[in-house]
Design a protein around this motif. Structure first.
Motif, PDB file in Angstrom:
ATOM      1  N   ILE A 159       8.129 -72.562 -52.705  1.00  0.00           N
ATOM      2  CA  ILE A 159       9.405 -73.149 -53.131  1.00  0.00           C
ATOM      3  C   ILE A 159       9.681 -74.420 -52.345  1.00  0.00           C
ATOM      4  O   ILE A 159      10.072 -75.453 -52.910  1.00  0.00           O
ATOM      5  N   ARG A 160       9.472 -74.365 -51.046  1.00  0.00           N
ATOM      6  CA  ARG A 160       9.711 -75.557 -50.225  1.00  0.00           C
ATOM      7  C   ARG A 160       8.808 -76.705 -50.642  1.00  0.00           C
ATOM      8  O   ARG A 160       9.210 -77.877 -50.605  1.00  0.00           O
ATOM      9  N   ALA A 161       7.591 -76.378 -51.023  1.00  0.00           N
ATOM     10  CA  ALA A 161       6.634 -77.410 -51.420  1.00  0.00           C
ATOM     11  C   ALA A 161       6.848 -77.884 -52.851  1.00  0.00           C
ATOM     12  O   ALA A 161       6.221 -78.841 -53.294  1.00  0.00           O
ATOM     13  N   GLY A 162       7.699 -77.178 -53.599  1.00  0.00           N
ATOM     14  CA  GLY A 162       7.949 -77.555 -54.981  1.00  0.00           C
ATOM     15  C   GLY A 162       6.877 -77.098 -55.941  1.00  0.00           C
ATOM     16  O   GLY A 162       6.758 -77.621 -57.051  1.00  0.00           O
ATOM     17  N   THR A 163       6.090 -76.098 -55.541  1.00  0.00           N
ATOM     18  CA  THR A 163       5.045 -75.560 -56.411  1.00  0.00           C
ATOM     19  C   THR A 163       5.440 -74.177 -56.893  1.00  0.00           C
ATOM     20  O   THR A 163       6.295 -73.504 -56.297  1.00  0.00           O
ATOM     21  N   ALA A 164       4.814 -73.722 -57.952  1.00  0.00           N
ATOM     22  CA  ALA A 164       5.165 -72.432 -58.551  1.00  0.00           C
ATOM     23  C   ALA A 164       4.562 -71.290 -57.749  1.00  0.00           C
ATOM     24  O   ALA A 164       3.363 -71.289 -57.467  1.00  0.00           O
ATOM     25  N   PRO A 165       5.358 -70.275 -57.371  1.00  0.00           N
ATOM     26  CA  PRO A 165       4.802 -69.077 -56.726  1.00  0.00           C
ATOM     27  C   PRO A 165       3.934 -68.316 -57.719  1.00  0.00           C
ATOM     28  O   PRO A 165       3.987 -68.535 -58.929  1.00  0.00           O
ATOM     29  N   GLN A 210      11.910 -74.829 -61.177  1.00  0.00           N
ATOM     30  CA  GLN A 210      12.682 -75.141 -59.984  1.00  0.00           C
ATOM     31  C   GLN A 210      13.509 -76.405 -60.195  1.00  0.00           C
ATOM     32  O   GLN A 210      13.047 -77.383 -60.768  1.00  0.00           O
ATOM     33  N   HIS A 211      14.739 -76.379 -59.704  1.00  0.00           N
ATOM     34  CA  HIS A 211      15.565 -77.581 -59.699  1.00  0.00           C
ATOM     35  C   HIS A 211      16.605 -77.446 -58.598  1.00  0.00           C
ATOM     36  O   HIS A 211      17.025 -76.341 -58.244  1.00  0.00           O
ATOM     37  N   ASP A 212      16.993 -78.587 -58.033  1.00  0.00           N
ATOM     38  CA  ASP A 212      17.944 -78.607 -56.930  1.00  0.00           C
ATOM     39  C   ASP A 212      19.348 -78.861 -57.444  1.00  0.00           C
ATOM     40  O   ASP A 212      19.564 -79.676 -58.350  1.00  0.00           O
ATOM     41  N   ILE A 213      20.310 -78.177 -56.833  1.00  0.00           N
ATOM     42  CA  ILE A 213      21.721 -78.405 -57.134  1.00  0.00           C
ATOM     43  C   ILE A 213      22.507 -78.352 -55.833  1.00  0.00           C
ATOM     44  O   ILE A 213      22.020 -77.844 -54.813  1.00  0.00           O
ATOM     45  N   ILE A 214      23.726 -78.871 -55.848  1.00  0.00           N
ATOM     46  CA  ILE A 214      24.665 -78.670 -54.752  1.00  0.00           C
ATOM     47  C   ILE A 214      25.469 -77.420 -55.091  1.00  0.00           C
ATOM     48  O   ILE A 214      26.108 -77.349 -56.142  1.00  0.00           O
ATOM     49  N   ALA A 215      25.402 -76.432 -54.217  1.00  0.00           N
ATOM     50  CA  ALA A 215      26.046 -75.144 -54.494  1.00  0.00           C
ATOM     51  C   ALA A 215      27.547 -75.244 -54.254  1.00  0.00           C
ATOM     52  O   ALA A 215      28.101 -74.684 -53.309  1.00  0.00           O
ATOM     53  N   GLU A 260       5.076 -60.713 -49.503  1.00  0.00           N
ATOM     54  CA  GLU A 260       4.723 -62.003 -50.105  1.00  0.00           C
ATOM     55  C   GLU A 260       5.821 -63.052 -49.943  1.00  0.00           C
ATOM     56  O   GLU A 260       5.650 -64.191 -50.385  1.00  0.00           O
ATOM     57  N   TRP A 261       6.942 -62.673 -49.316  1.00  0.00           N
ATOM     58  CA  TRP A 261       8.060 -63.597 -49.243  1.00  0.00           C
ATOM     59  C   TRP A 261       7.693 -64.904 -48.538  1.00  0.00           C
ATOM     60  O   TRP A 261       8.101 -65.987 -48.959  1.00  0.00           O
ATOM     61  N   SER A 262       6.910 -64.843 -47.483  1.00  0.00           N
ATOM     62  CA  SER A 262       6.536 -66.069 -46.772  1.00  0.00           C
ATOM     63  C   SER A 262       5.808 -67.032 -47.690  1.00  0.00           C
ATOM     64  O   SER A 262       6.059 -68.247 -47.676  1.00  0.00           O
ATOM     65  N   ALA A 263       4.898 -66.501 -48.503  1.00  0.00           N
ATOM     66  CA  ALA A 263       4.149 -67.345 -49.432  1.00  0.00           C
ATOM     67  C   ALA A 263       5.066 -67.895 -50.521  1.00  0.00           C
ATOM     68  O   ALA A 263       4.951 -69.058 -50.922  1.00  0.00           O
ATOM     69  N   VAL A 264       5.987 -67.053 -50.998  1.00  0.00           N
ATOM     70  CA  VAL A 264       6.935 -67.510 -52.021  1.00  0.00           C
ATOM     71  C   VAL A 264       7.797 -68.629 -51.465  1.00  0.00           C
ATOM     72  O   VAL A 264       7.979 -69.687 -52.095  1.00  0.00           O
ATOM     73  N   THR A 301      29.684 -75.962 -46.268  1.00  0.00           N
ATOM     74  CA  THR A 301      29.503 -74.700 -46.989  1.00  0.00           C
ATOM     75  C   THR A 301      28.968 -74.913 -48.396  1.00  0.00           C
ATOM     76  O   THR A 301      28.898 -73.967 -49.185  1.00  0.00           O
ATOM     77  N   GLU A 302      28.600 -76.149 -48.720  1.00  0.00           N
ATOM     78  CA  GLU A 302      28.064 -76.460 -50.046  1.00  0.00           C
ATOM     79  C   GLU A 302      26.718 -77.175 -49.902  1.00  0.00           C
ATOM     80  O   GLU A 302      26.587 -78.373 -50.159  1.00  0.00           O
ATOM     81  N   PRO A 303      25.677 -76.462 -49.490  1.00  0.00           N
ATOM     82  CA  PRO A 303      24.384 -77.101 -49.237  1.00  0.00           C
ATOM     83  C   PRO A 303      23.629 -77.410 -50.536  1.00  0.00           C
ATOM     84  O   PRO A 303      23.995 -76.953 -51.619  1.00  0.00           O
ATOM     85  N   ARG A 304      22.573 -78.176 -50.376  1.00  0.00           N
ATOM     86  CA  ARG A 304      21.649 -78.384 -51.498  1.00  0.00           C
ATOM     87  C   ARG A 304      20.697 -77.202 -51.524  1.00  0.00           C
ATOM     88  O   ARG A 304      20.095 -76.852 -50.505  1.00  0.00           O
ATOM     89  N   VAL A 305      20.563 -76.578 -52.689  1.00  0.00           N
ATOM     90  CA  VAL A 305      19.697 -75.409 -52.831  1.00  0.00           C
ATOM     91  C   VAL A 305      18.705 -75.644 -53.967  1.00  0.00           C
ATOM     92  O   VAL A 305      18.947 -76.448 -54.868  1.00  0.00           O
ATOM     93  N   ARG A 306      17.592 -74.927 -53.910  1.00  0.00           N
ATOM     94  CA  ARG A 306      16.566 -75.019 -54.949  1.00  0.00           C
ATOM     95  C   ARG A 306      16.525 -73.704 -55.724  1.00  0.00           C
ATOM     96  O   ARG A 306      16.116 -72.656 -55.200  1.00  0.00           O
ATOM     97  N   VAL A 307      16.970 -73.731 -56.955  1.00  0.00           N
ATOM     98  CA  VAL A 307      16.992 -72.549 -57.817  1.00  0.00           C
ATOM     99  C   VAL A 307      15.566 -72.251 -58.286  1.00  0.00           C
ATOM    100  O   VAL A 307      14.848 -73.151 -58.708  1.00  0.00           O
ATOM    101  N   PHE A 308      15.177 -70.946 -58.234  1.00  0.00           N
ATOM    102  CA  PHE A 308      13.795 -70.633 -58.631  1.00  0.00           C
ATOM    103  C   PHE A 308      13.628 -69.272 -59.309  1.00  0.00           C
ATOM    104  O   PHE A 308      12.543 -68.970 -59.817  1.00  0.00           O
ATOM    105  N   TYR A 309      14.664 -68.439 -59.329  1.00  0.00           N
ATOM    106  CA  TYR A 309      14.466 -67.091 -59.885  1.00  0.00           C
ATOM    107  C   TYR A 309      15.712 -66.637 -60.631  1.00  0.00           C
ATOM    108  O   TYR A 309      16.838 -66.792 -60.148  1.00  0.00           O
TER     109      TYR A 309
END
Length: 431
Positions: A413-419, A380-385, A405-409, A362-370
């Motif tokens: 994010i997955r690629a580590g590039t800015a939306p 963007q940066h990754d943390i353990i939630a 636009e969610w698919s593109a966003v 229940t504590e996955p690695r997530v990528r904060v972006f917004y």
């Protein structure tokens, strides 16, 4: 390679455990067996089979019967078996996560749940076998069973849902019925439905597959793909079950409804009546989700087992199968974090789930972006939630925040590039 637990030995790399991580006595989903105690834990937990990776560990001393020299062939999915249809191609549906933090339970909790399952299994098996022999359905005999399951789920839902994952092939139909009853009770409680309805939904889950007692056991347990005439025979089980239940003592309408329609789909492509949308009751929508979730996370002779997070991600991608909003609520209720899901953290930031956490699921690695209060993208940066960092508050839907636009966003994010910074929030997105 899938092998029996009895064939395990030290040095093997365990890739997956039959029944998923909730059936495993270990937090880690994948690991090397390094001591005899690891083997003993798996066997004592009742795990019948595991998948090993020969490229990362040793193989069996002797080839398991009928498996050793046979190349792996992916068996048809359970959806093919139970509906005769192929799931839709993955689309852009939201994949959601759930906020509750689940801690490892004491063995006593699972022992109590296992005692409930064992007692329930015998009662369900006796009734089902009586029906197979032509006797009338004694639904009244199931009331004490529902009372036990209801009490167990209310006391420790996670323990109950855990032990119901361990199913042998011979007992699958009985244990599947118990598991679906437990899932429906738990989900109904999460939806804050009235207790009498919750109990009726539990009984619905227990009896939903009673029509399969008219199907030959050999067909139910057959490995490999079904012949067209076998698919037709299997797909008659909802109607036959409904006829059996209707011929007996009076039952709540919801029980009959679920028995007849649990294989219907929200897009009208299910069976037997091809009902769609608002034609499907809440009870039927609940049962469709719980039935499929337990089926795809259980070991069957015609498919490989799916881990819970994989199952939920796939169910989210099947457009037209389930009520999408209700599926979100179901995922929230069982506390799983599918990779790719959009979540809101306690800090009021949006993040994408990037990787599961084998030690603490229940504590996955997530990528904060917004940043929600600032209405702006952030570096963007990754943390353990985790609770001591920034835990997950709740699931969110990408389309409700970013529209088409969610698919593109999400891809950015997955690629580590800015939306694209010009992408606005959808008016009315939840805050």
């Amino acid at each position: 390679m899938t092998i029996k637990t009895d064939d395990l030995r030290i040095g093997m790399f365990v890739h997956a455990v039959a029944g998923g991580w909730m059936a495993s006595p270990f937090w880690r989903r994948q690991f090397v067996l390094t001591k005899q105690g690891d083997l003993d834990k798996l066997r004592k937990a009742g795990v019948g089979e595991v998948v090993i990776d020969l490229s990362k560990g040793v193989g069996p001393l002797a080839a398991p019967a009928a498996q050793a020299m046979t190349p792996h062939v992916e068996e048809p999915d359970v959806w093919d078996r139970e509906t005769g249809a192929t799931p839709s191609e993955p689309g852009d549906a939201c994949v959601h996560v759930a906020p509750p933090v689940r801690r490892r339970r004491a063995p006593a909790a699972e022992q109590r749940a296992q005692a409930v399952v064992d007692a329930s299994k015998h009662a369900v098996r006796d009734m089902f076998e009586d029906v197979r022999l032509g006797k009338a359905v004694d639904a009244g005999a199931m009331v004490p069973v529902i009372d036990r399951i209801f009490a167990s789920v209310t006391s420790d839902a996670a323990a109950m849902l855990n032990v119901t994952r361990l199913k042998s092939n011979d007992e699958y139909t009985y244990l599947h019925s118990i598991a679906v009853a437990a899932l429906m009770i738990h989900f109904a409680q999460a939806l804050n439905l009235p207790e009498p309805l919750v109990r009726d939904l539990g009984l619905s889950g227990l009896l939903h597959d009673i029509g399969k007692m008219t199907v030959p056991k050999a067909l139910l347990q057959k490995s490999g793909q079904l012949e067209p005439e076998e698919v037709v025979l299997l797909r008659h089980h909802p109607e036959r079950g409904h006829a059996m239940l209707s011929a007996g003592a009076a039952l709540p309408d919801v029980v009959l409804d679920v028995c007849l329609h649990h294989h219907e789909r929200i897009d009208g492509r299910g069976y037997p009546h091809r009902l769609a949308g608002e034609q499907l009751s809440l009870a039927v929508r609940i049962s469709a989700i719980c039935d499929v979730y337990d089926a795809v996370t259980s070991q069957r002779p015609y498919k490989r087992v799916w881990l819970p997070s994989e199952a939920l991600a796939r169910m989210q991608s099947w457009t037209g199968h389930f009520d999408p909003d209700l599926l979100v609520r179901f995922i929230d209720s069982i506390g799983i974090h599918p990779v790719g899901g959009l979540v809101r953290l306690h800090s009021s930031r949006l993040a994408l789930v990037m990787e599961g956490n084998d030690r603490r699921p229940t504590e996955p690695r997530v990528r904060v972006f917004y940043d929600i209060p600032a209405l702006s993208f952030v570096p963007q940066h990754d943390i353990i939630a985790a609770p001591d960092t920034d835990p997950i508050h709740r699931a969110e839907c990408g389309e409700r925040w970013f529209g088409p636009e969610w698919s593109a966003v999400a891809a950015a994010i997955r690629a580590g590039t800015a939306p694209l910074q010009a992408i606005p929030l959808v008016p009315g997105a939840s805050t």
